[in-house]
Design an enzyme around this catalytic site. Structure first.
Site, PDB file in Angstrom:
ATOM      1  N   ASP A 160       5.199   6.037  -0.671  1.00 53.51           N
ATOM      2  CA  ASP A 160       5.035   7.083  -0.450  1.00 53.51           C
ATOM      3  C   ASP A 160       4.501   8.159   0.678  1.00 53.51           C
ATOM      4  OD1 ASP A 160       5.507   8.250  -3.096  1.00 53.51           O
ATOM      5  OD2 ASP A 160       3.891   7.581  -4.030  1.00 53.51           O
ATOM      6  N   HIS A 210      -3.647   3.908  -4.407  1.00 54.98           N
ATOM      7  CA  HIS A 210      -3.087   3.740  -5.819  1.00 54.98           C
ATOM      8  C   HIS A 210      -4.052   2.895  -6.907  1.00 54.98           C
ATOM      9  CE1 HIS A 210       0.076   1.561  -8.086  1.00 54.98           C
ATOM     10  NE2 HIS A 210       1.177   2.332  -6.938  1.00 54.98           N
TER      11      HIS A 210
END
Length: 428
Positions: free
Chosen positions: A363, A306
């Site tokens: 996700d 991320h």
């Protein structure tokens, strides 16, 4: 603010700037006067080392894997709160009491209807239009219908616009889905929850009653909560930048939707699901792990790592638990979930991923859940937009109320041609 300062030395002399101190997180060098005093800009592609605003809404500590909304940890909110409660929290700064929550729920519920003429907008799109293309158009068009809530200088109009956007987004999203599959639009039902109403408008049909499954409803609540806000990400910064010009709130949120559509932002969960489907079987994981480590192989593990988090994304833990609950409730066995869990286990114990701090993000599991519930992949980003509208609206309101707010105007490092004279076409 502290008494600490930072000194810059250039050929033009020494320049001293104050060090600002937030309630938590790193100190920030206040360089607002840098150009005026020194004639120099800073160069920061992607603004990864630049604070564009002050905010009291969301705090992220990427190294520790912490996400706070108004000080409350995201895992506590996802497990114990409701999406409407989180929406109130983001908008107003604190959790509501019972009366405040009831009134907020009542207000949002009674704004879920959309103007009947909006239905004609959908017919202007092809049946196979991407739902995000539709959302960009119809959300931007809301300003053509609600003239009584576009004066951004009026706090009451801003509040009404905020309520309308939060309330109407699920209705518009469900309409986009229904249009794509050729089914009639389903009107909202006031005795259902925000999430239950959305599920009914999406999957219900006029021919028979729709019963909201509480397990699925709770799963969607968590997904909405986990995506409600995430500090100054690309789409939120887009909303703030659009809003800094004085644009109406409906246009600002439409701009946020357009930014969210990008595969590097809102489309990441679809990419992660597609990757898990490509792997297909737990036995093939070592092959893909090896490919991910190969610098010459274009393959990348989606759903890992991320921009901010350098630790386990706190939202991913809740997502994994939710995925198992949904599949159990639906009586499904999904090899994609098996692949995801084993891939996560290997990555968390592999020195390569640990060194590079590539941990599962939100996700990684959300696509598995949404697929099991029955959403096609092209709807994934639309669901993200429903949830993130709450954060966008809260951030937009905060920006408008900030006395230090200015129109956004990033500077640049120019590397083009220097001044030259125009030559007539015949002489070139």
């Amino acid at each position: 603010m502290t008494d600490k300062t930072v000194k810059f030395t250039t050929e033009g002399g020494d320049f001293t700037y104050p060090l600002l101190e937030g309630s938590v997180g790193p100190d920030v060098i206040d360089i607002r006067k840098l150009y005026g005093e020194s004639g120099k800009f800073t160069y920061d592609p992607g603004f990864t080392s630049t604070a564009s605003c002050q905010s009291a809404i969301t705090y992220i500590d990427g190294d520790e894997g912490i996400l706070l909304h108004r000080g409350f940890p995201i895992d506590q909110l996802a497990e114990q709160s409701s999406f409407m409660e989180v929406a109130y929290l983001l908008l107003h700064g604190d959790l509501p009491d019972a009366d405040e929550l009831h009134e907020f729920n009542y207000t949002i519920t009674r704004h879920t209807m959309v103007h009947e003429q909006l239905a004609t907008f959908f017919r202007g799109f092809r049946r196979d239009a991407h739902p995000m293309a539709i959302m960009c158009g119809v959300v931007g068009a809301l300003s053509a219908f609600y003239h009584d809530s576009t004066d951004i200088t009026d706090p009451q109009q801003r509040l009404i616009a905020s309520h309308r956007l939060i309330a109407k987004m699920p209705t518009l999203a469900a309409m986009a889905f229904k249009y794509s599959i050729g089914q009639p639009f389903i009107f909202p039902k006031n005795d259902l929850s925000y999430t239950g109403n959305f599920l009914r408008m999406t999957f219900g049909v006029p021919a028979e009653p729709y019963e909201v499954n509480p397990i699925i409803e709770r799963a969607m609540e968590r997904i909405f909560i986990l995506h409600a806000d995430h500090e100054q990400n690309a789409s939120t910064s887009t909303v703030r930048l659009a809003g800094s010009s004085g644009a109406n709130p409906f246009a600002c949120i439409a701009a946020g939707i357009a930014c969210l559509w990008g595969p590097a932002h809102g489309g990441a969960n679809e990419a992660a699901l597609n990757m898990l489907r490509e792997i297909g079987d737990v036995k093939r994981i070592p092959e893909y792990i090896a490919r991910a480590k190969d610098k010459n192989d274009p393959f990348r593990l989606m759903g890992f790592g991320h921009r901010v988090y350098k630790n386990y994304d706190p939202r991913a833990k809740v997502m994994q638990q939710t995925a198992e609950e949904v599949l159990k409730e639906l009586g499904k066995t999904d090899p994609v979930l098996d692949v995801a869990k084993e891939l996560e286990h290997i990555a968390l114990n592999d020195s390569y991923f640990i060194e590079k701090k590539l941990y599962p993000n939100v996700d990684f599991y959300s696509g598995v859940i949404l697929n099991a519930i029955g959403f096609p992949t092209e709807m994934f980003t639309v669901l993200f937009a429903i949830a993130r509208t709450v954060g966008w609206v809260a951030q937009w309101n905060e920006m408008i109320s900030d006395p230090e707010q200015k129109i956004g105007r990033p500077r640049q490092l120019y590397v083009g041609a220097t001044m030259r004279d125009y030559v007539q076409v015949a002489d070139r």
